[in-house]
Design a protein around this motif. Structure first.
Motif, PDB file in Angstrom:
ATOM      1  N   PRO A  53       5.241   8.733 -10.320  1.00 35.15           N
ATOM      2  CA  PRO A  53       4.410   7.847 -11.140  1.00 35.15           C
ATOM      3  C   PRO A  53       5.244   6.817 -11.885  1.00 35.15           C
ATOM      4  N   ARG A  54       4.632   5.651 -12.090  1.00 36.80           N
ATOM      5  CA  ARG A  54       5.269   4.599 -12.875  1.00 36.80           C
ATOM      6  C   ARG A  54       4.905   4.770 -14.332  1.00 36.80           C
ATOM      7  N   THR A 105      -4.621  -4.971   1.297  1.00 35.68           N
ATOM      8  CA  THR A 105      -5.487  -4.026   1.992  1.00 35.68           C
ATOM      9  C   THR A 105      -6.551  -3.502   1.035  1.00 35.68           C
ATOM     10  N   LYS A 106      -7.573  -2.879   1.602  1.00 36.30           N
ATOM     11  CA  LYS A 106      -8.619  -2.312   0.739  1.00 36.30           C
ATOM     12  C   LYS A 106      -8.033  -1.260  -0.188  1.00 36.30           C
ATOM     13  N   TYR A 107      -7.018  -0.544   0.292  1.00 31.25           N
ATOM     14  CA  TYR A 107      -6.412   0.501  -0.530  1.00 31.25           C
ATOM     15  C   TYR A 107      -5.737  -0.114  -1.755  1.00 31.25           C
ATOM     16  N   THR A 108      -5.010  -1.196  -1.541  1.00 27.39           N
ATOM     17  CA  THR A 108      -4.314  -1.852  -2.651  1.00 27.39           C
ATOM     18  C   THR A 108      -5.294  -2.551  -3.579  1.00 27.39           C
ATOM     19  N   MET A 109      -6.260  -3.271  -3.014  1.00 32.20           N
ATOM     20  CA  MET A 109      -7.204  -3.998  -3.867  1.00 32.20           C
ATOM     21  C   MET A 109      -8.062  -3.049  -4.689  1.00 32.20           C
ATOM     22  N   ASP A 110      -8.424  -1.898  -4.129  1.00 35.13           N
ATOM     23  CA  ASP A 110      -9.272  -0.950  -4.851  1.00 35.13           C
ATOM     24  C   ASP A 110      -8.468  -0.033  -5.769  1.00 35.13           C
ATOM     25  N   GLY A 111      -7.151  -0.068  -5.650  1.00 36.80           N
ATOM     26  CA  GLY A 111      -6.311   0.843  -6.411  1.00 36.80           C
ATOM     27  C   GLY A 111      -5.847   0.251  -7.731  1.00 36.80           C
ATOM     28  N   PRO A 112      -5.162   1.064  -8.540  1.00 37.38           N
ATOM     29  CA  PRO A 112      -4.767   0.630  -9.890  1.00 37.38           C
ATOM     30  C   PRO A 112      -3.421  -0.064  -9.976  1.00 37.38           C
ATOM     31  N   MET A 113      -2.675  -0.139  -8.877  1.00 32.58           N
ATOM     32  CA  MET A 113      -1.263  -0.515  -8.961  1.00 32.58           C
ATOM     33  C   MET A 113      -1.061  -1.920  -9.524  1.00 32.58           C
ATOM     34  N   TYR A 114      -1.733  -2.910  -8.953  1.00 37.02           N
ATOM     35  CA  TYR A 114      -1.517  -4.280  -9.433  1.00 37.02           C
ATOM     36  C   TYR A 114      -2.198  -4.559 -10.767  1.00 37.02           C
ATOM     37  N   PRO A 115      -3.430  -4.101 -10.999  1.00 40.78           N
ATOM     38  CA  PRO A 115      -3.966  -4.274 -12.350  1.00 40.78           C
ATOM     39  C   PRO A 115      -3.057  -3.674 -13.422  1.00 40.78           C
ATOM     40  N   ARG A 116      -2.462  -2.521 -13.130  1.00 47.74           N
ATOM     41  CA  ARG A 116      -1.570  -1.873 -14.101  1.00 47.74           C
ATOM     42  C   ARG A 116      -0.296  -2.684 -14.314  1.00 47.74           C
ATOM     43  N   ALA A 117       0.350  -3.083 -13.211  1.00 50.27           N
ATOM     44  CA  ALA A 117       1.620  -3.809 -13.335  1.00 50.27           C
ATOM     45  C   ALA A 117       1.421  -5.143 -14.037  1.00 50.27           C
ATOM     46  N   THR A 158       0.825  -1.202   0.000  1.00 49.61           N
ATOM     47  CA  THR A 158       0.000   0.000   0.000  1.00 49.61           C
ATOM     48  C   THR A 158       0.861   1.254   0.000  1.00 49.61           C
ATOM     49  N   ALA A 159       1.989   1.212   0.708  1.00 48.16           N
ATOM     50  CA  ALA A 159       2.867   2.380   0.762  1.00 48.16           C
ATOM     51  C   ALA A 159       3.321   2.814  -0.616  1.00 48.16           C
ATOM     52  N   HIS A 160       3.428   1.871  -1.551  1.00 49.43           N
ATOM     53  CA  HIS A 160       3.874   2.243  -2.898  1.00 49.43           C
ATOM     54  C   HIS A 160       2.877   3.160  -3.599  1.00 49.43           C
ATOM     55  N   MET A 161       1.613   3.107  -3.193  1.00 51.59           N
ATOM     56  CA  MET A 161       0.643   4.041  -3.756  1.00 51.59           C
ATOM     57  C   MET A 161       1.005   5.470  -3.379  1.00 51.59           C
ATOM     58  N   ALA A 162       1.514   5.650  -2.161  1.00 54.05           N
ATOM     59  CA  ALA A 162       1.955   6.976  -1.739  1.00 54.05           C
ATOM     60  C   ALA A 162       3.294   7.341  -2.376  1.00 54.05           C
ATOM     61  N   LEU A 163       4.187   6.360  -2.481  1.00 54.39           N
ATOM     62  CA  LEU A 163       5.477   6.636  -3.108  1.00 54.39           C
ATOM     63  C   LEU A 163       5.317   7.045  -4.566  1.00 54.39           C
ATOM     64  N   GLU A 164       4.235   6.616  -5.202  1.00 58.52           N
ATOM     65  CA  GLU A 164       3.996   6.963  -6.602  1.00 58.52           C
ATOM     66  C   GLU A 164       3.451   8.370  -6.789  1.00 58.52           C
ATOM     67  N   VAL A 165       3.049   9.031  -5.711  1.00 60.52           N
ATOM     68  CA  VAL A 165       2.543  10.398  -5.829  1.00 60.52           C
ATOM     69  C   VAL A 165       3.663  11.314  -6.331  1.00 60.52           C
ATOM     70  N   PRO A 166       3.378  12.210  -7.265  1.00 63.13           N
ATOM     71  CA  PRO A 166       4.420  13.132  -7.718  1.00 63.13           C
ATOM     72  C   PRO A 166       4.989  13.945  -6.558  1.00 63.13           C
ATOM     73  N   ALA A 217      -5.640  -9.240 -13.756  1.00 67.64           N
ATOM     74  CA  ALA A 217      -5.753  -9.177 -12.297  1.00 67.64           C
ATOM     75  C   ALA A 217      -7.199  -9.450 -11.907  1.00 67.64           C
ATOM     76  N   GLU A 218      -7.394 -10.336 -10.941  1.00 69.43           N
ATOM     77  CA  GLU A 218      -8.730 -10.710 -10.489  1.00 69.43           C
ATOM     78  C   GLU A 218      -8.854 -10.346  -9.016  1.00 69.43           C
ATOM     79  N   LEU A 219      -9.881  -9.576  -8.674  1.00 68.65           N
ATOM     80  CA  LEU A 219     -10.102  -9.158  -7.287  1.00 68.65           C
ATOM     81  C   LEU A 219     -11.226  -9.964  -6.656  1.00 68.65           C
TER      82      LEU A 219
END
Length: 240
Positions: free
Chosen positions: A239-240, A124-136, A84-92, A144-146
């Motif tokens: 951003p990635r 976590t809900k943040y990771t599952m609801d976020g775009p990071m893994y579907p994108r990667a 989940t922290a990587h979602m914050a690390l990806e913020v510009p 990616a299947e949730l």
């Protein structure tokens, strides 16, 4: 050899990453030796209000504080064992003072190496609801299947009420295994454990699907970097 900085954001996952990195030295060399490693941790509880409000920039600033301390400790690169922290690390924002591995990229690379085509995602809900893994995963041609909404709530509740507090419950293990079975029934050929505490609950011997253990995969990728068997990363947040 390069000096690893473990940029921690949750307790159990950071401890497991640290332990795996150190044990990898013995596994590969037969000696109790490994590249230097330093761990820095600002307790994640201080960041929870920001997570709840969606203020990723504030979380990024906290993680950047740890990254600066790792740089002052002469670490050459970082690994953050918290998906989940990587979602914050990806913020510009300003570049972090160290380059780092991106955990989702490490997991997705392993999925490719194993020939996976549809991967269930538990975190976590943040990771599952976020775009990071579907994108990667999608960038490598993998679906990616949730879990469904109720199962996502269950997975998240166990993480925050039990796993991050060191509670390992057989009842929760059985609930997770039912979620994994449902993902298998929807055509998944692996399940990604992308909260770094989940591998403390779900091990390969109990799962009906092969597991992609984000914690240990990251630690081993970091070891490869430290001994020169993997290229030094160039990502410094953003951003990635």
């Amino acid at each position: 050899m390069k000096h690893l900085g473990v940029l921690a954001h949750s307790t159990g996952g950071a401890a497991l990453c640290f332990l795996t990195f150190c044990e990898e030295g013995f596994r590969r060399t037969g000696r109790n030796e490994h590249p230097d490693v330093t761990l820095d941790y600002v307790a994640f509880g201080y960041s929870m209000p920001a997570w709840e409000s969606g203020d990723h920039a504030t979380v990024r600033a906290t993680l950047a504080t740890s990254a600066r301390r790792l740089a002052r400790a002469d670490a050459d690169f970082f690994a953050c064992p918290d998906n989940t922290a990587h979602m914050a690390l990806e913020v510009p924002g300003p570049d972090l003072p160290l380059p780092g591995l991106h955990i989702a990229e490490v997991v997705a690379d392993q999925a490719v190496a194993e020939g996976r085509t549809r991967v269930g995602v538990l975190g976590t809900k943040y990771t599952m609801d976020g775009p990071m893994y579907p994108r990667a995963l999608a960038s490598r041609g993998i679906a990616a299947e949730l879990p469904d909404a109720d199962d996502r709530d269950l997975v998240n509740e166990v993480i925050f009420k039990e796993l991050v507090n060191g509670v390992i419950s057989d009842a929760s293990r059985q609930q997770y295994l039912r979620v994994i079975e449902r993902l298998a029934g929807r055509g998944c050929d692996a399940v990604a454990l992308v909260c770094t505490e989940i591998p403390l609950l779900i091990t390969p011997d109990v799962s009906c699907l092969p597991t992609l253990d984000s914690t240990r995969l990251l630690a081993r990728a970091a070891y490869d970097v430290a001994v020169g068997e993997r290229a030094m990363p160039d990502w410094r947040g953003g951003p990635r």
